[in-house]
Design a protein around this motif. Structure first.
Motif, PDB file in Angstrom:
ATOM      1  N   PRO A   8      34.355  39.240  40.768  1.00  0.00           N
ATOM      2  CA  PRO A   8      34.313  38.090  39.951  1.00  0.00           C
ATOM      3  C   PRO A   8      35.863  37.205  39.483  1.00  0.00           C
ATOM      4  CG  PRO A   8      34.200  39.874  38.481  1.00  0.00           C
ATOM      5  CD  PRO A   8      34.239  40.255  40.143  1.00  0.00           C
ATOM      6  N   TYR A   9      36.743  38.055  39.477  1.00  0.00           N
ATOM      7  CA  TYR A   9      37.971  37.396  38.978  1.00  0.00           C
ATOM      8  C   TYR A   9      38.994  37.389  40.353  1.00  0.00           C
ATOM      9  CZ  TYR A   9      36.093  38.597  34.588  1.00  0.00           C
ATOM     10  OH  TYR A   9      35.160  38.656  33.100  1.00  0.00           O
ATOM     11  N   TRP A  10      39.739  36.408  40.408  1.00  0.00           N
ATOM     12  CA  TRP A  10      40.732  35.976  41.257  1.00  0.00           C
ATOM     13  C   TRP A  10      41.869  35.326  40.754  1.00  0.00           C
ATOM     14  CZ3 TRP A  10      40.004  37.060  46.632  1.00  0.00           C
ATOM     15  CH2 TRP A  10      38.574  37.282  46.932  1.00  0.00           C
ATOM     16  N   LEU A  14      53.882  42.052  47.909  1.00  0.00           N
ATOM     17  CA  LEU A  14      53.187  41.127  46.929  1.00  0.00           C
ATOM     18  C   LEU A  14      52.797  42.067  45.870  1.00  0.00           C
ATOM     19  CD1 LEU A  14      50.850  39.354  49.477  1.00  0.00           C
ATOM     20  CD2 LEU A  14      53.385  38.995  48.845  1.00  0.00           C
ATOM     21  N   SER A  15      52.869  41.376  44.705  1.00  0.00           N
ATOM     22  CA  SER A  15      52.560  42.152  43.426  1.00  0.00           C
ATOM     23  C   SER A  15      51.611  41.240  42.884  1.00  0.00           C
ATOM     24  CB  SER A  15      53.777  42.100  42.448  1.00  0.00           C
ATOM     25  OG  SER A  15      54.708  42.921  42.950  1.00  0.00           O
ATOM     26  N   CYS A  16      50.315  41.817  42.124  1.00  0.00           N
ATOM     27  CA  CYS A  16      49.412  41.126  41.300  1.00  0.00           C
ATOM     28  C   CYS A  16      49.402  41.722  40.057  1.00  0.00           C
ATOM     29  CB  CYS A  16      48.004  41.557  42.215  1.00  0.00           C
ATOM     30  SG  CYS A  16      46.560  40.927  40.997  1.00  0.00           S
ATOM     31  N   THR A  17      49.790  41.041  39.121  1.00  0.00           N
ATOM     32  CA  THR A  17      49.683  41.446  37.770  1.00  0.00           C
ATOM     33  C   THR A  17      48.818  41.158  37.002  1.00  0.00           C
ATOM     34  OG1 THR A  17      52.138  41.247  37.421  1.00  0.00           O
ATOM     35  CG2 THR A  17      51.024  41.386  35.501  1.00  0.00           C
ATOM     36  N   ALA A  18      47.986  42.320  36.249  1.00  0.00           N
ATOM     37  CA  ALA A  18      46.574  41.727  35.805  1.00  0.00           C
ATOM     38  C   ALA A  18      46.726  42.138  34.358  1.00  0.00           C
ATOM     39  CB  ALA A  18      45.703  43.154  36.318  1.00  0.00           C
ATOM     40  N   VAL A  20      40.007  38.559  31.959  1.00  0.00           N
ATOM     41  CA  VAL A  20      40.786  38.813  32.920  1.00  0.00           C
ATOM     42  C   VAL A  20      41.483  37.801  33.603  1.00  0.00           C
ATOM     43  CG1 VAL A  20      40.889  40.209  35.223  1.00  0.00           C
ATOM     44  CG2 VAL A  20      39.075  40.803  33.381  1.00  0.00           C
ATOM     45  N   HIS A  21      42.978  38.130  33.615  1.00  0.00           N
ATOM     46  CA  HIS A  21      43.831  37.298  34.262  1.00  0.00           C
ATOM     47  C   HIS A  21      44.758  37.951  35.288  1.00  0.00           C
ATOM     48  CE1 HIS A  21      46.116  33.466  34.482  1.00  0.00           C
ATOM     49  NE2 HIS A  21      47.051  34.025  34.080  1.00  0.00           N
ATOM     50  N   LEU A  22      44.849  37.170  36.340  1.00  0.00           N
ATOM     51  CA  LEU A  22      45.501  37.921  37.690  1.00  0.00           C
ATOM     52  C   LEU A  22      46.493  36.944  38.233  1.00  0.00           C
ATOM     53  CD1 LEU A  22      42.440  39.081  39.770  1.00  0.00           C
ATOM     54  CD2 LEU A  22      43.620  40.572  38.233  1.00  0.00           C
ATOM     55  N   VAL A  23      47.749  37.264  38.229  1.00  0.00           N
ATOM     56  CA  VAL A  23      48.827  36.478  38.809  1.00  0.00           C
ATOM     57  C   VAL A  23      49.618  37.248  40.082  1.00  0.00           C
ATOM     58  CG1 VAL A  23      50.901  35.360  38.324  1.00  0.00           C
ATOM     59  CG2 VAL A  23      49.163  35.537  36.596  1.00  0.00           C
ATOM     60  N   ASN A  43      50.091  47.686  35.000  1.00  0.00           N
ATOM     61  CA  ASN A  43      48.989  46.874  35.411  1.00  0.00           C
ATOM     62  C   ASN A  43      49.439  45.987  36.602  1.00  0.00           C
ATOM     63  OD1 ASN A  43      46.397  47.195  34.062  1.00  0.00           O
ATOM     64  ND2 ASN A  43      47.479  46.533  32.096  1.00  0.00           N
ATOM     65  N   ILE A  44      50.046  46.551  37.638  1.00  0.00           N
ATOM     66  CA  ILE A  44      50.454  46.027  38.844  1.00  0.00           C
ATOM     67  C   ILE A  44      49.776  46.477  40.034  1.00  0.00           C
ATOM     68  CG2 ILE A  44      52.393  44.909  40.040  1.00  0.00           C
ATOM     69  CD1 ILE A  44      53.965  44.968  37.576  1.00  0.00           C
ATOM     70  N   MET A  45      49.446  45.625  40.626  1.00  0.00           N
ATOM     71  CA  MET A  45      48.787  46.054  42.184  1.00  0.00           C
ATOM     72  C   MET A  45      49.763  45.603  43.233  1.00  0.00           C
ATOM     73  SD  MET A  45      45.262  45.534  44.107  1.00  0.00           S
ATOM     74  CE  MET A  45      45.169  43.754  44.050  1.00  0.00           C
TER      75      MET A  45
END
Length: 128
Positions: free
Chosen positions: A116-118, A20-24, A2-5, A76-78
């Motif tokens: 678990p992932y940040w 803000l965007s979080c691409t997972a 898992v990778h979050l940006v 896959n974006i929050m």
């Protein structure tokens, strides 16, 4: 893996807005729980909102109204839409993810270690 940006942070004036965007990557298609947190210098990490893969969501009481969490599962974006920003909103903003379907979301707001992932964070600075 898992990778979050996170992206979209920046400097704004009092009363301004940011999204803000979080691409997972690496998360299951639907069975996921994701969240936004923030941390100001010298303060503990603070929960903002949590959203599950099926769209169920919750907010911290203090964040309700000015902040809006959403997700685009196809991309896959929050997202975190932030309106009427105040200097007290200045902080590093983080997204977090759990590759599972959490049944109770509200307790997660006060328990960041549940995720678990940040991501690495994106800075938001609000000036008066």
């Amino acid at each position: 893996q898992v990778h979050l940006v996170e992206s979209g942070g920046g400097s704004v004036q009092d009363g301004g807005s940011l999204t803000l965007s979080c691409t997972a990557s690496g998360l299951p298609t639907n069975r996921r729980t994701m969240a936004w947190y923030r941390q100001a210098p010298g303060k503990e990490r603070e929960g903002i909102a949590v959203i599950r893969g099926d769209g169920i969501l919750t907010y911290a009481d203090s964040m309700r109204g000015r902040f809006s969490i959403s997700q685009d599962m196809a991309k896959n974006i929050m997202y975190l839409q932030m309106n009427d920003l105040k200097p007290d909103d200045t902080a590093m903003y983080y997204c977090a993810a759990d590759p599972s379907w959490r049944t109770s979301l509200t307790p997660l707001l006060n328990n960041p270690s549940s995720f678990p992932y940040w991501g690495q964070g994106t800075q938001v600075t609000v000036s008066s």
